[in-house]
Motif scaffolding. Structure first.
Motif, PDB file in Angstrom:
ATOM      1  N   TYR A  47       0.821  -1.221   0.000  1.00 54.16           N
ATOM      2  CA  TYR A  47       0.000   0.000   0.000  1.00 54.16           C
ATOM      3  C   TYR A  47       0.853   1.269   0.000  1.00 54.16           C
ATOM      4  N   GLY A  48       2.173   1.072  -0.048  1.00 54.65           N
ATOM      5  CA  GLY A  48       3.062   2.234  -0.014  1.00 54.65           C
ATOM      6  C   GLY A  48       3.317   2.719   1.395  1.00 54.65           C
ATOM      7  N   MET A  49       3.093   1.832   2.370  1.00 48.64           N
ATOM      8  CA  MET A  49       3.180   2.217   3.779  1.00 48.64           C
ATOM      9  C   MET A  49       4.551   1.864   4.360  1.00 48.64           C
ATOM     10  N   ASN A  68       0.970  10.494   0.791  1.00 49.70           N
ATOM     11  CA  ASN A  68       1.639  10.421  -0.502  1.00 49.70           C
ATOM     12  C   ASN A  68       0.871  11.162  -1.597  1.00 49.70           C
ATOM     13  N   ASN A  69       1.611  11.881  -2.431  1.00 50.38           N
ATOM     14  CA  ASN A  69       0.985  12.685  -3.472  1.00 50.38           C
ATOM     15  C   ASN A  69       0.434  11.844  -4.616  1.00 50.38           C
ATOM     16  N   GLU A  70       0.921  10.621  -4.782  1.00 47.78           N
ATOM     17  CA  GLU A  70       0.376   9.792  -5.858  1.00 47.78           C
ATOM     18  C   GLU A  70      -0.797   8.950  -5.370  1.00 47.78           C
ATOM     19  N   THR A  71      -0.535   8.108  -4.373  1.00 48.58           N
ATOM     20  CA  THR A  71      -1.557   7.144  -3.953  1.00 48.58           C
ATOM     21  C   THR A  71      -2.442   7.658  -2.831  1.00 48.58           C
ATOM     22  N   GLY A  72      -2.037   8.725  -2.169  1.00 50.49           N
ATOM     23  CA  GLY A  72      -2.829   9.254  -1.059  1.00 50.49           C
ATOM     24  C   GLY A  72      -2.653   8.498   0.251  1.00 50.49           C
ATOM     25  N   THR A  73      -1.800   7.473   0.248  1.00 48.66           N
ATOM     26  CA  THR A  73      -1.584   6.677   1.464  1.00 48.66           C
ATOM     27  C   THR A  73      -1.038   7.535   2.605  1.00 48.66           C
ATOM     28  N   ARG A 104      -7.359  -2.169 -10.383  1.00 49.27           N
ATOM     29  CA  ARG A 104      -6.860  -2.256  -9.020  1.00 49.27           C
ATOM     30  C   ARG A 104      -6.852  -0.864  -8.417  1.00 49.27           C
ATOM     31  N   LEU A 105      -7.337  -0.769  -7.183  1.00 50.57           N
ATOM     32  CA  LEU A 105      -7.233   0.495  -6.453  1.00 50.57           C
ATOM     33  C   LEU A 105      -5.866   0.523  -5.794  1.00 50.57           C
ATOM     34  N   ASN A 106      -5.037   1.503  -6.150  1.00 52.87           N
ATOM     35  CA  ASN A 106      -3.698   1.601  -5.557  1.00 52.87           C
ATOM     36  C   ASN A 106      -3.740   2.423  -4.273  1.00 52.87           C
ATOM     37  N   GLY A 107      -2.743   2.211  -3.429  1.00 48.36           N
ATOM     38  CA  GLY A 107      -2.702   2.897  -2.145  1.00 48.36           C
ATOM     39  C   GLY A 107      -3.511   2.130  -1.113  1.00 48.36           C
ATOM     40  N   HIS A 108      -3.487   2.620   0.115  1.00 43.80           N
ATOM     41  CA  HIS A 108      -4.192   1.923   1.189  1.00 43.80           C
ATOM     42  C   HIS A 108      -5.706   2.098   1.047  1.00 43.80           C
ATOM     43  N   VAL A 131       6.792   5.503  -6.785  1.00 44.43           N
ATOM     44  CA  VAL A 131       5.930   5.141  -5.651  1.00 44.43           C
ATOM     45  C   VAL A 131       5.283   3.782  -5.898  1.00 44.43           C
ATOM     46  N   LEU A 132       4.716   3.615  -7.091  1.00 45.17           N
ATOM     47  CA  LEU A 132       4.045   2.351  -7.404  1.00 45.17           C
ATOM     48  C   LEU A 132       5.067   1.230  -7.536  1.00 45.17           C
ATOM     49  N   THR A 133       6.213   1.542  -8.115  1.00 43.47           N
ATOM     50  CA  THR A 133       7.263   0.538  -8.248  1.00 43.47           C
ATOM     51  C   THR A 133       7.723   0.077  -6.875  1.00 43.47           C
ATOM     52  N   ALA A 134       7.932   1.028  -5.961  1.00 45.12           N
ATOM     53  CA  ALA A 134       8.370   0.666  -4.604  1.00 45.12           C
ATOM     54  C   ALA A 134       7.296  -0.140  -3.870  1.00 45.12           C
TER      55      ALA A 134
END
Ligand SMILES: *Cc1c(COP(=O)(O)O)cnc(C)c1O
Length: 389
Positions: free
Chosen positions: A125-127, A150-155, A283-287, A335-338
Protein backbone atom coordinates in the motif's frame (compact mmCIF):
# COMPACT_ATOMS: atom_id res chain seq x y z
CA UNK A 1 -17.87 20.84 -23.69
CA UNK A 2 -17.91 20.05 -19.99
CA UNK A 3 -14.60 20.73 -18.31
CA UNK A 4 -13.96 18.66 -15.23
CA UNK A 5 -10.82 19.11 -13.17
CA UNK A 6 -9.87 16.06 -11.10
CA UNK A 7 -6.19 16.78 -10.58
CA UNK A 8 -6.30 18.73 -7.31
CA UNK A 9 -3.15 17.03 -6.01
CA UNK A 10 -1.16 18.56 -8.88
CA UNK A 11 -2.44 22.03 -8.07
CA UNK A 12 -5.64 23.80 -7.10
CA UNK A 13 -7.34 26.89 -8.49
CA UNK A 14 -7.30 29.97 -6.26
CA UNK A 15 -10.22 30.17 -3.86
CA UNK A 16 -12.43 33.17 -4.82
CA UNK A 17 -11.76 34.77 -1.42
CA UNK A 18 -8.01 34.41 -2.04
CA UNK A 19 -8.41 36.13 -5.41
CA UNK A 20 -10.40 38.95 -3.81
CA UNK A 21 -7.84 39.60 -1.10
CA UNK A 22 -4.84 39.29 -3.43
CA UNK A 23 -6.41 41.65 -5.95
CA UNK A 24 -6.95 44.24 -3.26
CA UNK A 25 -3.42 43.80 -1.90
CA UNK A 26 -1.92 43.88 -5.40
CA UNK A 27 -3.50 47.29 -5.95
CA UNK A 28 -2.94 48.80 -2.55
CA UNK A 29 -0.06 47.21 -0.65
CA UNK A 30 3.41 47.27 -2.15
CA UNK A 31 5.76 48.20 0.66
CA UNK A 32 8.80 46.15 1.60
CA UNK A 33 7.94 44.55 4.95
CA UNK A 34 11.49 45.29 6.14
CA UNK A 35 11.01 49.06 5.63
CA UNK A 36 10.38 51.10 8.75
CA UNK A 37 7.99 53.64 7.20
CA UNK A 38 4.23 53.32 6.99
CA UNK A 39 4.33 51.51 3.61
CA UNK A 40 6.64 48.87 5.03
CA UNK A 41 4.72 48.60 8.27
CA UNK A 42 1.48 48.01 6.41
CA UNK A 43 3.03 45.18 4.37
CA UNK A 44 4.50 43.76 7.59
CA UNK A 45 1.06 43.79 9.20
CA UNK A 46 -0.36 41.67 6.36
CA UNK A 47 2.66 39.37 6.51
CA UNK A 48 2.19 38.85 10.25
CA UNK A 49 -1.49 38.09 9.78
CA UNK A 50 -0.68 35.47 7.16
CA UNK A 51 1.96 33.91 9.42
CA UNK A 52 -0.55 33.61 12.25
CA UNK A 53 -3.11 31.99 9.94
CA UNK A 54 -0.63 29.43 8.64
CA UNK A 55 0.47 28.75 12.24
CA UNK A 56 -3.17 28.25 13.26
CA UNK A 57 -3.70 25.80 10.41
CA UNK A 58 -1.25 23.34 12.01
CA UNK A 59 -1.40 24.32 15.69
CA UNK A 60 2.04 25.97 15.59
CA UNK A 61 3.32 29.16 17.14
CA UNK A 62 3.62 32.34 15.06
CA UNK A 63 7.42 32.35 15.30
CA UNK A 64 7.73 28.72 14.19
CA UNK A 65 6.54 29.47 10.63
CA UNK A 66 9.13 30.38 7.97
CA UNK A 67 7.81 31.32 4.55
CA UNK A 68 9.58 29.83 1.55
CA UNK A 69 9.26 29.80 -2.22
CA UNK A 70 7.13 26.65 -2.10
CA UNK A 71 7.01 23.09 -0.84
CA UNK A 72 10.11 22.05 -2.76
CA UNK A 73 12.14 24.78 -1.13
CA UNK A 74 10.87 23.95 2.36
CA UNK A 75 11.74 20.27 1.80
CA UNK A 76 15.23 21.27 0.66
CA UNK A 77 15.79 23.47 3.71
CA UNK A 78 14.57 20.69 5.99
CA UNK A 79 16.84 18.04 4.46
CA UNK A 80 20.01 19.98 3.58
CA UNK A 81 19.57 22.47 6.40
CA UNK A 82 19.38 19.76 9.05
CA UNK A 83 22.18 17.73 7.48
CA UNK A 84 24.54 20.72 7.34
CA UNK A 85 23.69 21.99 10.82
CA UNK A 86 24.21 18.61 12.50
CA UNK A 87 26.93 16.99 10.38
CA UNK A 88 29.30 16.97 13.34
CA UNK A 89 26.86 14.79 15.26
CA UNK A 90 26.36 12.32 12.42
CA UNK A 91 25.95 11.73 8.72
CA UNK A 92 23.11 9.24 8.54
CA UNK A 93 19.62 10.06 7.27
CA UNK A 94 16.56 7.85 7.03
CA UNK A 95 13.80 8.45 4.49
CA UNK A 96 11.45 6.30 2.43
CA UNK A 97 11.37 5.14 -1.17
CA UNK A 98 8.02 6.87 -1.78
CA UNK A 99 8.87 10.46 -0.81
CA UNK A 100 8.25 13.38 -3.12
CA UNK A 101 11.28 14.06 -5.33
CA UNK A 102 11.98 17.25 -3.36
CA UNK A 103 12.99 15.01 -0.44
CA UNK A 104 14.14 11.98 -2.39
CA UNK A 105 16.52 13.85 -4.69
CA UNK A 106 17.81 16.06 -1.87
CA UNK A 107 18.70 12.93 0.08
CA UNK A 108 20.25 11.36 -3.01
CA UNK A 109 22.40 14.47 -3.43
CA UNK A 110 23.54 14.24 0.19
CA UNK A 111 24.36 10.57 -0.32
CA UNK A 112 26.76 11.66 -3.06
CA UNK A 113 28.47 14.15 -0.80
CA UNK A 114 29.54 12.29 2.29
CA UNK A 115 26.23 11.49 3.95
CA UNK A 116 24.67 8.06 4.21
CA UNK A 117 21.00 7.64 3.41
CA UNK A 118 18.71 4.71 4.12
CA UNK A 119 15.73 4.59 1.76
CA UNK A 120 13.14 2.50 3.57
CA UNK A 121 11.04 0.09 1.52
CA UNK A 122 7.24 0.16 1.74
CA UNK A 123 4.50 -2.46 1.71
CA UNK A 124 1.96 -3.09 -1.07
CA UNK A 125 0.00 0.00 0.00
CA UNK A 126 3.06 2.23 -0.01
CA UNK A 127 3.18 2.22 3.78
CA UNK A 128 6.34 2.57 5.88
CA UNK A 129 6.71 0.19 8.84
CA UNK A 130 7.66 2.09 12.04
CA UNK A 131 9.48 -0.99 13.33
CA UNK A 132 11.74 -0.81 10.30
CA UNK A 133 12.46 2.85 11.02
CA UNK A 134 13.52 1.83 14.53
CA UNK A 135 15.77 -0.93 13.21
CA UNK A 136 17.61 1.41 10.87
CA UNK A 137 18.43 4.08 13.48
CA UNK A 138 22.15 4.29 14.27
CA UNK A 139 24.16 6.34 16.72
CA UNK A 140 25.03 8.73 13.86
CA UNK A 141 21.46 9.15 12.55
CA UNK A 142 20.55 12.84 12.52
CA UNK A 143 17.34 13.03 10.50
CA UNK A 144 14.27 10.96 9.65
CA UNK A 145 12.10 12.36 6.86
CA UNK A 146 8.83 10.59 6.09
CA UNK A 147 5.92 12.25 4.31
CA UNK A 148 2.49 12.43 5.95
CA UNK A 149 0.42 11.53 2.89
CA UNK A 150 1.64 10.42 -0.50
CA UNK A 151 0.99 12.69 -3.47
CA UNK A 152 0.38 9.79 -5.86
CA UNK A 153 -1.56 7.14 -3.95
CA UNK A 154 -2.83 9.25 -1.06
CA UNK A 155 -1.58 6.68 1.46
CA UNK A 156 -1.27 8.12 4.97
CA UNK A 157 1.85 7.11 6.89
CA UNK A 158 1.91 6.24 10.63
CA UNK A 159 3.60 9.55 11.45
CA UNK A 160 2.79 9.63 15.17
CA UNK A 161 4.49 6.27 15.73
CA UNK A 162 7.50 7.21 13.64
CA UNK A 163 7.99 10.58 15.34
CA UNK A 164 7.84 8.89 18.74
CA UNK A 165 10.62 6.55 17.70
CA UNK A 166 12.64 9.49 16.39
CA UNK A 167 12.22 11.35 19.67
CA UNK A 168 13.20 8.30 21.75
CA UNK A 169 16.43 8.12 19.80
CA UNK A 170 17.06 11.87 19.80
CA UNK A 171 16.83 12.15 16.02
CA UNK A 172 15.23 15.12 14.22
CA UNK A 173 11.99 14.33 12.43
CA UNK A 174 10.72 16.02 9.27
CA UNK A 175 7.41 15.32 7.56
CA UNK A 176 6.15 16.66 4.24
CA UNK A 177 2.51 17.63 4.87
CA UNK A 178 1.92 19.30 1.50
CA UNK A 179 -0.78 16.81 0.53
CA UNK A 180 -2.26 16.14 3.94
CA UNK A 181 -2.83 19.63 5.28
CA UNK A 182 -6.39 20.79 4.78
CA UNK A 183 -7.54 17.24 4.03
CA UNK A 184 -6.75 15.35 7.23
CA UNK A 185 -5.84 16.78 10.66
CA UNK A 186 -2.31 18.17 10.79
CA UNK A 187 -1.20 19.30 14.24
CA UNK A 188 2.45 19.82 15.05
CA UNK A 189 2.23 18.41 18.55
CA UNK A 190 0.09 15.44 17.63
CA UNK A 191 2.36 14.57 14.72
CA UNK A 192 5.38 15.22 16.93
CA UNK A 193 7.45 16.68 14.10
CA UNK A 194 10.42 19.02 14.40
CA UNK A 195 10.05 20.18 10.80
CA UNK A 196 6.99 20.28 8.55
CA UNK A 197 6.66 21.26 4.90
CA UNK A 198 3.61 23.10 3.57
CA UNK A 199 2.73 24.45 0.13
CA UNK A 200 0.15 27.09 -0.74
CA UNK A 201 -0.95 25.97 -4.18
CA UNK A 202 -2.22 22.60 -3.01
CA UNK A 203 -4.74 24.31 -0.70
CA UNK A 204 -6.28 26.89 -3.07
CA UNK A 205 -3.55 29.49 -2.56
CA UNK A 206 -1.09 30.89 -5.11
CA UNK A 207 1.91 29.00 -6.53
CA UNK A 208 5.51 29.69 -5.59
CA UNK A 209 4.92 30.07 -1.87
CA UNK A 210 5.11 27.59 0.98
CA UNK A 211 6.26 27.33 4.54
CA UNK A 212 8.59 25.41 6.75
CA UNK A 213 7.44 24.79 10.29
CA UNK A 214 10.49 24.60 12.52
CA UNK A 215 9.93 23.72 16.15
CA UNK A 216 11.47 26.25 18.51
CA UNK A 217 15.08 25.35 19.28
CA UNK A 218 15.59 23.09 16.25
CA UNK A 219 18.63 24.26 14.29
CA UNK A 220 18.86 24.21 10.49
CA UNK A 221 21.37 25.92 8.25
CA UNK A 222 19.93 28.30 5.67
CA UNK A 223 20.49 27.56 2.00
CA UNK A 224 20.33 31.23 0.91
CA UNK A 225 22.32 34.14 2.32
CA UNK A 226 21.39 37.79 2.03
CA UNK A 227 19.11 40.17 3.86
CA UNK A 228 18.34 37.77 6.67
CA UNK A 229 14.56 37.70 6.15
CA UNK A 230 12.49 34.97 7.82
CA UNK A 231 14.87 35.13 10.78
CA UNK A 232 17.79 34.21 8.51
CA UNK A 233 16.27 30.89 7.44
CA UNK A 234 15.19 32.24 4.05
CA UNK A 235 16.87 35.43 2.94
CA UNK A 236 15.26 37.42 0.14
CA UNK A 237 12.48 40.00 0.13
CA UNK A 238 9.30 38.18 1.05
CA UNK A 239 6.79 37.24 -1.64
CA UNK A 240 4.26 39.33 0.25
CA UNK A 241 1.43 39.00 -2.24
CA UNK A 242 1.82 35.22 -2.42
CA UNK A 243 2.20 34.87 1.34
CA UNK A 244 -0.93 36.93 1.96
CA UNK A 245 -2.84 34.68 -0.45
CA UNK A 246 -1.43 31.62 1.32
CA UNK A 247 -2.59 33.03 4.67
CA UNK A 248 -6.12 33.47 3.36
CA UNK A 249 -6.10 29.95 1.92
CA UNK A 250 -4.98 28.62 5.31
CA UNK A 251 -7.80 30.47 7.07
CA UNK A 252 -10.35 29.01 4.65
CA UNK A 253 -8.87 25.52 4.99
CA UNK A 254 -9.54 25.64 8.73
CA UNK A 255 -13.02 27.07 8.31
CA UNK A 256 -14.17 24.63 5.60
CA UNK A 257 -12.27 21.56 6.82
CA UNK A 258 -15.20 19.42 8.01
CA UNK A 259 -17.83 20.29 5.47
CA UNK A 260 -15.55 20.22 2.44
CA UNK A 261 -13.71 17.02 3.27
CA UNK A 262 -16.92 15.17 4.08
CA UNK A 263 -18.39 16.29 0.78
CA UNK A 264 -15.31 15.44 -1.29
CA UNK A 265 -14.88 12.07 0.41
CA UNK A 266 -18.48 11.20 -0.53
CA UNK A 267 -17.75 12.00 -4.17
CA UNK A 268 -14.47 10.11 -4.10
CA UNK A 269 -16.14 7.02 -2.61
CA UNK A 270 -18.80 7.20 -5.32
CA UNK A 271 -16.05 7.31 -7.95
CA UNK A 272 -14.13 4.35 -6.50
CA UNK A 273 -17.28 2.26 -6.11
CA UNK A 274 -18.40 3.07 -9.65
CA UNK A 275 -15.05 2.31 -11.25
CA UNK A 276 -14.62 -1.00 -9.42
CA UNK A 277 -18.18 -2.03 -10.31
CA UNK A 278 -18.21 -0.96 -13.93
CA UNK A 279 -14.71 -1.90 -15.06
CA UNK A 280 -13.11 -5.35 -14.82
CA UNK A 281 -9.39 -5.91 -14.14
CA UNK A 282 -8.83 -2.71 -12.22
CA UNK A 283 -6.86 -2.26 -9.02
CA UNK A 284 -7.23 0.50 -6.45
CA UNK A 285 -3.70 1.60 -5.56
CA UNK A 286 -2.70 2.90 -2.15
CA UNK A 287 -4.19 1.92 1.19
CA UNK A 288 -7.93 1.12 1.03
CA UNK A 289 -8.77 3.13 4.18
CA UNK A 290 -5.69 5.04 5.31
CA UNK A 291 -5.76 7.35 2.33
CA UNK A 292 -6.53 11.00 1.64
CA UNK A 293 -10.28 11.68 1.34
CA UNK A 294 -9.92 13.10 -2.19
CA UNK A 295 -7.68 10.48 -3.78
CA UNK A 296 -8.69 7.64 -6.09
CA UNK A 297 -5.74 5.97 -7.78
CA UNK A 298 -6.28 3.06 -10.14
CA UNK A 299 -4.33 0.72 -12.35
CA UNK A 300 -6.18 -0.51 -15.40
CA UNK A 301 -4.72 -3.74 -16.73
CA UNK A 302 -3.77 -3.82 -20.44
CA UNK A 303 -4.08 -0.03 -20.80
CA UNK A 304 -1.48 2.76 -20.89
CA UNK A 305 -2.13 5.43 -18.26
CA UNK A 306 -0.95 8.19 -20.60
CA UNK A 307 -3.37 7.08 -23.31
CA UNK A 308 -6.21 7.05 -20.81
CA UNK A 309 -5.23 10.51 -19.60
CA UNK A 310 -5.30 11.88 -23.15
CA UNK A 311 -8.62 10.25 -24.00
CA UNK A 312 -10.16 11.59 -20.80
CA UNK A 313 -8.73 14.99 -21.63
CA UNK A 314 -10.52 14.90 -24.98
CA UNK A 315 -13.72 14.39 -23.01
CA UNK A 316 -12.86 17.41 -20.87
CA UNK A 317 -11.70 15.44 -17.84
CA UNK A 318 -8.31 16.34 -16.34
CA UNK A 319 -6.49 13.63 -14.38
CA UNK A 320 -2.89 12.57 -14.08
CA UNK A 321 -1.10 9.36 -14.84
CA UNK A 322 1.21 8.32 -12.07
CA UNK A 323 2.53 11.55 -10.63
CA UNK A 324 2.08 14.85 -12.45
CA UNK A 325 5.58 15.87 -11.45
CA UNK A 326 7.21 12.96 -13.23
CA UNK A 327 4.75 12.31 -16.04
CA UNK A 328 6.72 14.53 -18.42
CA UNK A 329 9.84 12.46 -17.81
CA UNK A 330 8.01 9.23 -18.74
CA UNK A 331 9.74 7.55 -15.81
CA UNK A 332 7.52 4.89 -14.30
CA UNK A 333 6.22 5.99 -10.91
CA UNK A 334 8.77 5.34 -8.16
CA UNK A 335 5.93 5.14 -5.65
CA UNK A 336 4.05 2.35 -7.40
CA UNK A 337 7.26 0.54 -8.25
CA UNK A 338 8.37 0.67 -4.60
CA UNK A 339 4.94 -0.68 -3.62
CA UNK A 340 5.74 -3.78 -5.65
CA UNK A 341 3.23 -3.22 -8.44
CA UNK A 342 4.11 -5.10 -11.65
CA UNK A 343 5.43 -2.72 -14.33
CA UNK A 344 2.41 -3.20 -16.62
CA UNK A 345 0.12 -2.01 -13.82
CA UNK A 346 2.45 0.87 -13.02
CA UNK A 347 2.09 1.97 -16.64
CA UNK A 348 -1.68 1.58 -16.50
CA UNK A 349 -2.13 3.91 -13.55
CA UNK A 350 -4.32 6.98 -13.38
CA UNK A 351 -4.82 9.34 -10.46
CA UNK A 352 -8.10 11.16 -9.82
CA UNK A 353 -7.87 13.79 -7.10
CA UNK A 354 -11.05 15.65 -6.28
CA UNK A 355 -11.68 19.06 -4.80
CA UNK A 356 -13.85 22.09 -4.21
CA UNK A 357 -15.40 22.45 -7.61
CA UNK A 358 -16.32 18.81 -8.21
CA UNK A 359 -19.94 17.71 -8.05
CA UNK A 360 -21.84 14.45 -8.10
CA UNK A 361 -22.64 15.13 -11.77
CA UNK A 362 -18.90 15.32 -12.48
CA UNK A 363 -18.36 11.90 -10.94
CA UNK A 364 -21.27 10.43 -12.85
CA UNK A 365 -19.97 11.92 -16.09
CA UNK A 366 -16.58 10.29 -15.50
CA UNK A 367 -18.31 7.00 -14.74
CA UNK A 368 -20.31 7.32 -17.96
CA UNK A 369 -17.28 7.76 -20.24
CA UNK A 370 -14.42 5.91 -18.54
CA UNK A 371 -15.62 2.30 -19.01
CA UNK A 372 -16.03 2.83 -22.77
CA UNK A 373 -12.56 4.34 -23.11
CA UNK A 374 -10.94 1.50 -21.18
CA UNK A 375 -12.85 -1.08 -23.18
CA UNK A 376 -11.82 0.48 -26.48
CA UNK A 377 -8.13 0.45 -25.57
CA UNK A 378 -8.41 -3.11 -24.36
CA UNK A 379 -10.00 -4.20 -27.60
CA UNK A 380 -6.72 -3.19 -29.34
CA UNK A 381 -4.44 -4.75 -26.76
CA UNK A 382 -2.67 -8.04 -27.46
CA UNK A 383 -2.16 -8.46 -23.72
CA UNK A 384 -5.83 -8.84 -22.80
CA UNK A 385 -6.50 -12.12 -21.12
CA UNK A 386 -3.13 -12.33 -19.42
CA UNK A 387 -3.99 -12.22 -15.75
CA UNK A 388 -2.30 -9.29 -14.04
CA UNK A 389 -4.70 -7.89 -11.47
C1 LIG B 1 3.49 19.45 -4.63
C2 LIG B 1 4.33 18.77 -3.61
C3 LIG B 1 5.57 19.30 -3.22
C4 LIG B 1 6.19 20.48 -3.90
O1 LIG B 1 5.57 21.69 -3.56
P1 LIG B 1 5.77 22.94 -4.56
O2 LIG B 1 5.13 24.07 -3.80
O3 LIG B 1 5.04 22.60 -5.81
O4 LIG B 1 7.23 23.14 -4.74
C5 LIG B 1 6.26 18.66 -2.21
N1 LIG B 1 5.76 17.57 -1.62
C6 LIG B 1 4.57 17.03 -1.96
C7 LIG B 1 4.08 15.83 -1.25
C8 LIG B 1 3.82 17.61 -2.97
O5 LIG B 1 2.67 17.07 -3.33
Amino acid sequence: MRKIYMDYSATTPLHPEVIALMTDVMKNVFGNPSSLHSFGREAKKYLDEARQKVADLIGAKFEEIYFTGGGTEADNIAVFGTAYAHRKKGKHIITSAVEHHAVLDSCAKLAKSGFEVTFLPVDQYGMVDPEQVKKEIRSDTILISIMHANNETGTIQPIEEISKIAKEHDVFFHTDCVQSVGKIPVNVDKLGADLITLSSHKIYGPKGVGALYKRKGVRVEPLFYGGGQERKIRSGTENTLGIIGFGKAAEIAVREFDIENTRVKGLRDRLIKGVLEKIPDVRLNGHPEKRLPNNAHFSFAYVEGESLLLSLDMKGIAVSSGSACSSSSLQPSHVLTASGLPQELVHGSVRFTLGRENTEEDVDYVLSVLPGIVERFRSFSPLVGRKTV
